[in-house]
Scaffold this motif. Sequence first.
Motif, PDB file in Angstrom:
ATOM      1  N   LYS A 126       0.829  -1.206   0.000  1.00 45.63           N
ATOM      2  CA  LYS A 126       0.000   0.000   0.000  1.00 45.63           C
ATOM      3  C   LYS A 126       0.862   1.256   0.000  1.00 45.63           C
ATOM      4  CE  LYS A 126      -2.149   1.050   3.765  1.00 45.63           C
ATOM      5  NZ  LYS A 126      -3.120   1.040   4.907  1.00 45.63           N
ATOM      6  N   ALA A 127       1.941   1.257   0.783  1.00 47.11           N
ATOM      7  CA  ALA A 127       2.827   2.415   0.818  1.00 47.11           C
ATOM      8  C   ALA A 127       3.495   2.643  -0.525  1.00 47.11           C
ATOM      9  CB  ALA A 127       3.875   2.224   1.916  1.00 47.11           C
ATOM     10  N   SER A 128       3.956   1.572  -1.172  1.00 38.89           N
ATOM     11  CA  SER A 128       4.632   1.710  -2.468  1.00 38.89           C
ATOM     12  C   SER A 128       3.660   2.168  -3.551  1.00 38.89           C
ATOM     13  CB  SER A 128       5.282   0.390  -2.870  1.00 38.89           C
ATOM     14  OG  SER A 128       6.314   0.036  -1.982  1.00 38.89           O
ATOM     15  N   LEU A 129       2.457   1.597  -3.563  1.00 40.61           N
ATOM     16  CA  LEU A 129       1.484   1.977  -4.588  1.00 40.61           C
ATOM     17  C   LEU A 129       1.076   3.440  -4.461  1.00 40.61           C
ATOM     18  CD1 LEU A 129      -0.851  -1.154  -4.748  1.00 40.61           C
ATOM     19  CD2 LEU A 129       0.718  -0.326  -6.501  1.00 40.61           C
ATOM     20  N   ALA A 130       0.930   3.925  -3.247  1.00 37.33           N
ATOM     21  CA  ALA A 130       0.574   5.331  -3.057  1.00 37.33           C
ATOM     22  C   ALA A 130       1.676   6.241  -3.598  1.00 37.33           C
ATOM     23  CB  ALA A 130       0.329   5.615  -1.576  1.00 37.33           C
ATOM     24  N   ARG A 131       2.926   5.904  -3.326  1.00 28.88           N
ATOM     25  CA  ARG A 131       4.029   6.722  -3.833  1.00 28.88           C
ATOM     26  C   ARG A 131       4.118   6.679  -5.349  1.00 28.88           C
ATOM     27  NH1 ARG A 131       7.238   3.830   0.905  1.00 28.88           N
ATOM     28  NH2 ARG A 131       6.854   5.341   2.581  1.00 28.88           N
ATOM     29  N   ILE A 132       3.935   5.489  -5.920  1.00 30.88           N
ATOM     30  CA  ILE A 132       3.982   5.378  -7.381  1.00 30.88           C
ATOM     31  C   ILE A 132       2.863   6.188  -8.015  1.00 30.88           C
ATOM     32  CG2 ILE A 132       3.653   3.772  -9.292  1.00 30.88           C
ATOM     33  CD1 ILE A 132       5.079   1.657  -7.657  1.00 30.88           C
TER      34      ILE A 132
END
Length: 280
Positions: A90-96
């Motif tokens: 979830k953290a990576s997808l939000a940043r991407i």
Amino acid sequence: MPDSLNPTAAPVTPAPVTPAIGQPVRFRGGGFTVKRHPWAALAAFALLIAVWEGASRLGLASPLFLPPPSAVGRALAGMVSDGSLWLNLKASLARIAVGWVLGTLGGMLVGFAMGIFSTARAVGVPLVSAFFPIPKIALLPLFILWFGIGEPSKFATIGFGVFFPTVIATYSAIDQVPRNLIRMAQSFGLPWRSILRSIVLPGALPGILAGFRITASIALILVVAAEMIGAEYGIGAFVLMAGNLMQTDTLLAGVLVLSLLGLAIGTVLSQLERRLLNWR
């Protein structure tokens, strides 16, 4: 002497074979038509996993440095069960998502300006050529100084990395639009906004969408690198921690998640292309 053995005999041209009346003629104009082979990729992946598993079980590869796919699968199942997968994903997808959208919107605006206006191109091409080769992850410490260690510095790194390829893809795609169509529209007195909306944008859209595939991969690479430098959660931070602890099965499980994420992004972009380019 038979003609077939006489070197001075004139070559015999075979008579053209004409199909009989009512006999179908095979179509020869297929060109380079793309055919779908949905099982080919699955077979290739299955073969790769089988060879990998077999090499591990036969002792050809050390489980410490290259654990078998079964161990990677168990590590992935553990990530799912303890909730760490969803937390980091979830953290990576939000940043991407935030970084890619910011870089893409800015790159398309600048790319359209460079593709349409000569002055913008004269100014933009040298600047893009100068800044594009800079490794974007090398600017992360600078972005941390400007925006802090939190999310804005990671958004800036991803957006900056996505911006320049989008600019290049957009104005290059505009250059590929046939100029005779634009001249014909101008000769009929079509307003320039209608020309952009009805001719330039549809003609450039395939090249722009192809650029999206490249920038999505760049965003995925940059988010991992940025999370390895300064992040508590994220796939990059998770992979780095597993590597520091020599948990290679967990490390490869994180790499597998990144691979599946890239495959999912590619599938979404393929669906977007089919929807937007159904006129081709």
